[in-house]
Each structure stands twice: as C-alpha cells, then as structure tokens.
Design an enzyme around this catalytic site. Sequence first.
Site, PDB file in Angstrom:
ATOM      1  N   GLY A  17      37.492  36.510  31.230  1.00 33.34           N
ATOM      2  CA  GLY A  17      36.858  37.791  30.940  1.00 33.34           C
ATOM      3  C   GLY A  17      37.457  38.378  29.682  1.00 33.34           C
ATOM      4  O   GLY A  17      37.898  37.645  28.796  1.00 33.34           O
ATOM      5  N   CYS A  18      37.504  39.684  29.601  1.00 34.68           N
ATOM      6  CA  CYS A  18      38.013  40.369  28.412  1.00 34.68           C
ATOM      7  C   CYS A  18      39.398  39.862  28.041  1.00 34.68           C
ATOM      8  O   CYS A  18      40.330  39.932  28.837  1.00 34.68           O
ATOM      9  CB  CYS A  18      38.063  41.874  28.666  1.00 34.68           C
ATOM     10  SG  CYS A  18      38.794  42.786  27.307  1.00 34.68           S
ATOM     11  N   PHE A  19      39.543  39.352  26.829  1.00 34.69           N
ATOM     12  CA  PHE A  19      40.835  38.785  26.443  1.00 34.69           C
ATOM     13  C   PHE A  19      41.938  39.818  26.327  1.00 34.69           C
ATOM     14  O   PHE A  19      43.112  39.480  26.425  1.00 34.69           O
ATOM     15  CB  PHE A  19      40.752  37.889  25.210  1.00 34.69           C
ATOM     16  CG  PHE A  19      40.037  38.423  23.994  1.00 34.69           C
ATOM     17  CD1 PHE A  19      39.977  39.763  23.680  1.00 34.69           C
ATOM     18  CD2 PHE A  19      39.407  37.527  23.134  1.00 34.69           C
ATOM     19  CE1 PHE A  19      39.328  40.216  22.539  1.00 34.69           C
ATOM     20  CE2 PHE A  19      38.754  37.960  21.993  1.00 34.69           C
ATOM     21  CZ  PHE A  19      38.720  39.320  21.698  1.00 34.69           C
TER      22      PHE A  19
END
Length: 179
Positions: A17-19
Amino acid sequence: MSESHGEQRELATFAGGCFWCMVKPFDQWPGIISVISGYTGGHTENPTYAEVCSGTTGHYEAVQITFDPAVFPYEKLLDVYWQQIDPTDAGGQFVDRGSSYKTAIFYHSEAQRQTAEASKQALGASGRFAKPIVTEIIEAGPFYPAEGYHQDFYKKDPSHYQGYRSASGRDAFIQAHWR
C-alpha cells in the site's frame, strides 16, 4: 556493526500500500542499511508519482530495503512485512484503492522466493485471517526511487504521517490482527 567485519548486503522489495507507511516499520531495526520508497512491477521507465497513481504504468508503490542478512535475516523482514498489511485485500490497502496500492513480495533470488512462499503458506495456515492470503510473490524487476519528498516521509512530516496512518485504517487493522 563494524565495517571491518565485512557487512553483507542483500535487497528485499515489498509492496504494502502507501509507501509512506512501509518505511518506518523496517527503518528502525539493526542490520537495516536503507529503506527507499519507490515504484516497481510496471512497464514504464522512471515513472512519476502522478503516473503511478493514475494506474496506467502497472507499478506498485513499494519499498526497497538494503539489509545485512547476518544481522537481520530475510525471514524476519517477512515477519515485519506481514504485520504491516492486510494480506487478504486484492484491491489495495485500507483507504488506498487501486493496482498501485496492492500488496506483493518481489523476490531477488530463488532462496527469497522459497522463503516468501513458505512464509505466505504458514500465514494462511495460521488461522489468523478468515479470508485467503492474496499477496502475490513476484520476481523483482527494475525499481525506481520515488521523488525526494516521499523519502523518509515519517521523519520529514511526522504529524501528517501519523495522522494519515491512523485515518487510513492501517493502525486499527494492525492492532486488531497482530497486537
């Protein structure tokens, strides 16, 4: 860790998901040399954040970790990884939807592939999740570091980072399934 003893270096690449949310959990362990936010798994060279978010490049947001396996083995990296994600969600992670936010383990060697497969099977057999584990295990390809403002975001803007993490549902999920 002493350089004179010949530090070993390997790469591990994880999409979760969001890094922004995938750097800090790895960054704080001994044997972790660097954690870079970036893009991998797509078909465009040197994609931008806007291009990846558009869903047209095929890339995942990911982190690439340089680590010393003698200090922090790959198996331990996998343990940390699984505890950051919802491995049963094929459509993204938490509030972030779409192909660039899907989970995947990108292996850099046959040994990593085998270890990742065994780890995934063990998680599936553990009964921790009611739904099947859908995180893919994919051969690593080119990795493109993200723009500078995305690197170490948790250090650059801690209040924004923590607010996003909490509001995304990630922290509540981790608390419910791992703590």
